[in-house]
Design a protein around this motif. Structure first.
Motif, PDB file in Angstrom:
ATOM      1  N   PHE A   1      36.364  42.291  31.106  1.00  0.00           N
ATOM      2  CA  PHE A   1      35.441  42.866  30.126  1.00  0.00           C
ATOM      3  C   PHE A   1      34.042  42.283  30.309  1.00  0.00           C
ATOM      4  O   PHE A   1      33.049  43.012  30.328  1.00  0.00           O
ATOM      5  CB  PHE A   1      35.950  42.629  28.712  1.00  0.00           C
ATOM      6  CG  PHE A   1      35.101  43.262  27.654  1.00  0.00           C
ATOM      7  CD1 PHE A   1      35.109  44.641  27.472  1.00  0.00           C
ATOM      8  CD2 PHE A   1      34.285  42.492  26.839  1.00  0.00           C
ATOM      9  CE1 PHE A   1      34.320  45.239  26.499  1.00  0.00           C
ATOM     10  CE2 PHE A   1      33.503  43.081  25.859  1.00  0.00           C
ATOM     11  CZ  PHE A   1      33.520  44.461  25.694  1.00  0.00           C
ATOM     12  N   ASP A   2      33.963  40.972  30.453  1.00  0.00           N
ATOM     13  CA  ASP A   2      32.665  40.323  30.648  1.00  0.00           C
ATOM     14  C   ASP A   2      31.971  40.853  31.906  1.00  0.00           C
ATOM     15  O   ASP A   2      30.767  41.082  31.904  1.00  0.00           O
ATOM     16  CB  ASP A   2      32.839  38.804  30.734  1.00  0.00           C
ATOM     17  CG  ASP A   2      31.510  38.087  30.851  1.00  0.00           C
ATOM     18  OD1 ASP A   2      30.674  38.222  29.931  1.00  0.00           O
ATOM     19  OD2 ASP A   2      31.292  37.407  31.872  1.00  0.00           O
ATOM     20  N   ALA A   3      32.744  41.046  32.970  1.00  0.00           N
ATOM     21  CA  ALA A   3      32.159  41.556  34.217  1.00  0.00           C
ATOM     22  C   ALA A   3      31.606  42.963  34.045  1.00  0.00           C
ATOM     23  O   ALA A   3      30.545  43.294  34.587  1.00  0.00           O
ATOM     24  CB  ALA A   3      33.203  41.540  35.330  1.00  0.00           C
ATOM     25  N   ILE A   4      32.293  43.796  33.288  1.00  0.00           N
ATOM     26  CA  ILE A   4      31.827  45.175  33.076  1.00  0.00           C
ATOM     27  C   ILE A   4      30.594  45.197  32.183  1.00  0.00           C
ATOM     28  O   ILE A   4      29.599  45.845  32.497  1.00  0.00           O
ATOM     29  CB  ILE A   4      32.952  46.043  32.495  1.00  0.00           C
ATOM     30  CG1 ILE A   4      34.010  46.277  33.570  1.00  0.00           C
ATOM     31  CG2 ILE A   4      32.416  47.364  31.956  1.00  0.00           C
ATOM     32  CD1 ILE A   4      35.282  46.902  33.066  1.00  0.00           C
ATOM     33  N   VAL A   5      30.638  44.469  31.083  1.00  0.00           N
ATOM     34  CA  VAL A   5      29.516  44.460  30.146  1.00  0.00           C
ATOM     35  C   VAL A   5      28.275  43.836  30.778  1.00  0.00           C
ATOM     36  O   VAL A   5      27.157  44.266  30.526  1.00  0.00           O
ATOM     37  CB  VAL A   5      29.906  43.745  28.834  1.00  0.00           C
ATOM     38  CG1 VAL A   5      28.704  43.530  27.928  1.00  0.00           C
ATOM     39  CG2 VAL A   5      30.984  44.534  28.114  1.00  0.00           C
TER      40      VAL A   5
ATOM     41  N   ASN B   1      24.660  41.160  36.194  1.00  0.00           N
ATOM     42  CA  ASN B   1      24.741  39.819  36.776  1.00  0.00           C
ATOM     43  C   ASN B   1      25.438  39.835  38.135  1.00  0.00           C
ATOM     44  O   ASN B   1      25.326  38.875  38.892  1.00  0.00           O
ATOM     45  CB  ASN B   1      25.493  38.876  35.839  1.00  0.00           C
ATOM     46  CG  ASN B   1      24.760  38.654  34.538  1.00  0.00           C
ATOM     47  OD1 ASN B   1      23.546  38.812  34.461  1.00  0.00           O
ATOM     48  ND2 ASN B   1      25.500  38.305  33.506  1.00  0.00           N
ATOM     49  N   LEU B   2      26.172  40.884  38.433  1.00  0.00           N
ATOM     50  CA  LEU B   2      26.913  40.965  39.687  1.00  0.00           C
ATOM     51  C   LEU B   2      26.230  41.853  40.725  1.00  0.00           C
ATOM     52  O   LEU B   2      26.756  42.061  41.801  1.00  0.00           O
ATOM     53  CB  LEU B   2      28.324  41.517  39.424  1.00  0.00           C
ATOM     54  CG  LEU B   2      29.202  40.706  38.485  1.00  0.00           C
ATOM     55  CD1 LEU B   2      30.516  41.423  38.244  1.00  0.00           C
ATOM     56  CD2 LEU B   2      29.442  39.316  39.043  1.00  0.00           C
TER      57      LEU B   2
ATOM     58  N   THR C   1      36.148  46.515  23.943  1.00  0.00           N
ATOM     59  CA  THR C   1      35.730  47.911  24.043  1.00  0.00           C
ATOM     60  C   THR C   1      34.217  47.967  24.193  1.00  0.00           C
ATOM     61  O   THR C   1      33.474  47.174  23.601  1.00  0.00           O
ATOM     62  CB  THR C   1      36.156  48.756  22.820  1.00  0.00           C
ATOM     63  OG1 THR C   1      35.614  48.182  21.641  1.00  0.00           O
ATOM     64  CG2 THR C   1      37.669  48.830  22.702  1.00  0.00           C
ATOM     65  N   TYR C   2      33.789  48.922  25.002  1.00  0.00           N
ATOM     66  CA  TYR C   2      32.368  49.062  25.333  1.00  0.00           C
ATOM     67  C   TYR C   2      32.107  50.545  25.531  1.00  0.00           C
ATOM     68  O   TYR C   2      32.819  51.220  26.266  1.00  0.00           O
ATOM     69  CB  TYR C   2      32.099  48.282  26.620  1.00  0.00           C
ATOM     70  CG  TYR C   2      30.698  48.324  27.172  1.00  0.00           C
ATOM     71  CD1 TYR C   2      29.582  48.162  26.364  1.00  0.00           C
ATOM     72  CD2 TYR C   2      30.498  48.483  28.537  1.00  0.00           C
ATOM     73  CE1 TYR C   2      28.310  48.161  26.904  1.00  0.00           C
ATOM     74  CE2 TYR C   2      29.227  48.479  29.083  1.00  0.00           C
ATOM     75  CZ  TYR C   2      28.128  48.318  28.258  1.00  0.00           C
ATOM     76  OH  TYR C   2      26.868  48.315  28.793  1.00  0.00           O
TER      77      TYR C   2
ATOM     78  N   ALA D   1      35.501  52.914  42.976  1.00  0.00           N
ATOM     79  CA  ALA D   1      34.947  52.035  44.010  1.00  0.00           C
ATOM     80  C   ALA D   1      34.219  50.851  43.381  1.00  0.00           C
ATOM     81  O   ALA D   1      34.355  49.711  43.842  1.00  0.00           O
ATOM     82  CB  ALA D   1      34.015  52.812  44.929  1.00  0.00           C
ATOM     83  N   LEU D   2      33.464  51.090  42.324  1.00  0.00           N
ATOM     84  CA  LEU D   2      32.773  50.001  41.630  1.00  0.00           C
ATOM     85  C   LEU D   2      33.777  49.031  41.015  1.00  0.00           C
ATOM     86  O   LEU D   2      33.615  47.812  41.123  1.00  0.00           O
ATOM     87  CB  LEU D   2      31.846  50.563  40.547  1.00  0.00           C
ATOM     88  CG  LEU D   2      30.604  51.289  41.038  1.00  0.00           C
ATOM     89  CD1 LEU D   2      29.892  51.954  39.870  1.00  0.00           C
ATOM     90  CD2 LEU D   2      29.668  50.348  41.760  1.00  0.00           C
ATOM     91  N   SER D   3      34.830  49.554  40.392  1.00  0.00           N
ATOM     92  CA  SER D   3      35.858  48.701  39.789  1.00  0.00           C
ATOM     93  C   SER D   3      36.553  47.853  40.844  1.00  0.00           C
ATOM     94  O   SER D   3      36.775  46.649  40.628  1.00  0.00           O
ATOM     95  CB  SER D   3      36.891  49.550  39.047  1.00  0.00           C
ATOM     96  OG  SER D   3      36.303  50.205  37.973  1.00  0.00           O
TER      97      SER D   3
END
Length: 148
Positions: A20-24, A28-29, A71-72, A133-135
């Motif tokens: 979740f942190d990576a998606i939100v 940063n990535l 959830t986002y 692909a992004l995931s």
């Protein structure tokens, strides 16, 4: 205006909170993970990526963010990615923990078409493939870099 939706579900070995942190916080990535997929990116007030020989600018609006329930929801409200077909595209992400570790990420995408725009299965599949692909890129990076 027509509304079309589709959903995807991706199982990952990454714990739910970390996924979740990576998606939100995907910005940063960008340099480590997403640039190979997006080609280039820059954050100002808008998100700009390069696809082929075309610049594509996207403006996101956060609709809802629930850190406790993972959830986002955000919408693309402006930009080249909407083209002449869409008024807006909304993404809802829900991540749940798996009992044996890891997580499941469910994405629901709603396309709000302009007028009577024709949204084909091919267009929707192309968007699903790009999201997948992004995931996969984010998951691979987090597996190799568990300290992030």
């Amino acid at each position: 205006m027509g509304v079309f939706s589709c959903s995807t579900m991706i199982t990952s070995s990454i714990p739910a909170a970390k996924a979740f942190d990576a998606i939100v916080n995907a910005n940063n990535l960008i340099s480590e993970v997403l640039l190979p997929v997006l080609r280039s990116a820059e954050f100002v007030e808008k998100f700009t990526s390069m696809e082929g020989n075309r610049d594509r600018t996207v403006k996101h609006k956060i609709e809802a963010l629930d850190n406790e329930n993972f959830t986002y929801c955000y919408s693309i409200t402006e930009g080249d990615a909407l083209g002449t077909t869409f008024e807006m595209i909304t993404y809802e992400v829900k991540i749940t923990m798996l009992p044996e570790g890891g997580s499941v990420c469910k994405n629901t995408i709603e396309y709000f078409a302009k007028n009577d725009a024709d949204i084909t299965e091919e267009k929707i599949m192309a968007v699903k493939e790009k999201a997948s692909a992004l995931s996969r890129a984010i998951e691979a990076y987090l597996v190799v870099n568990p300290h992030v």
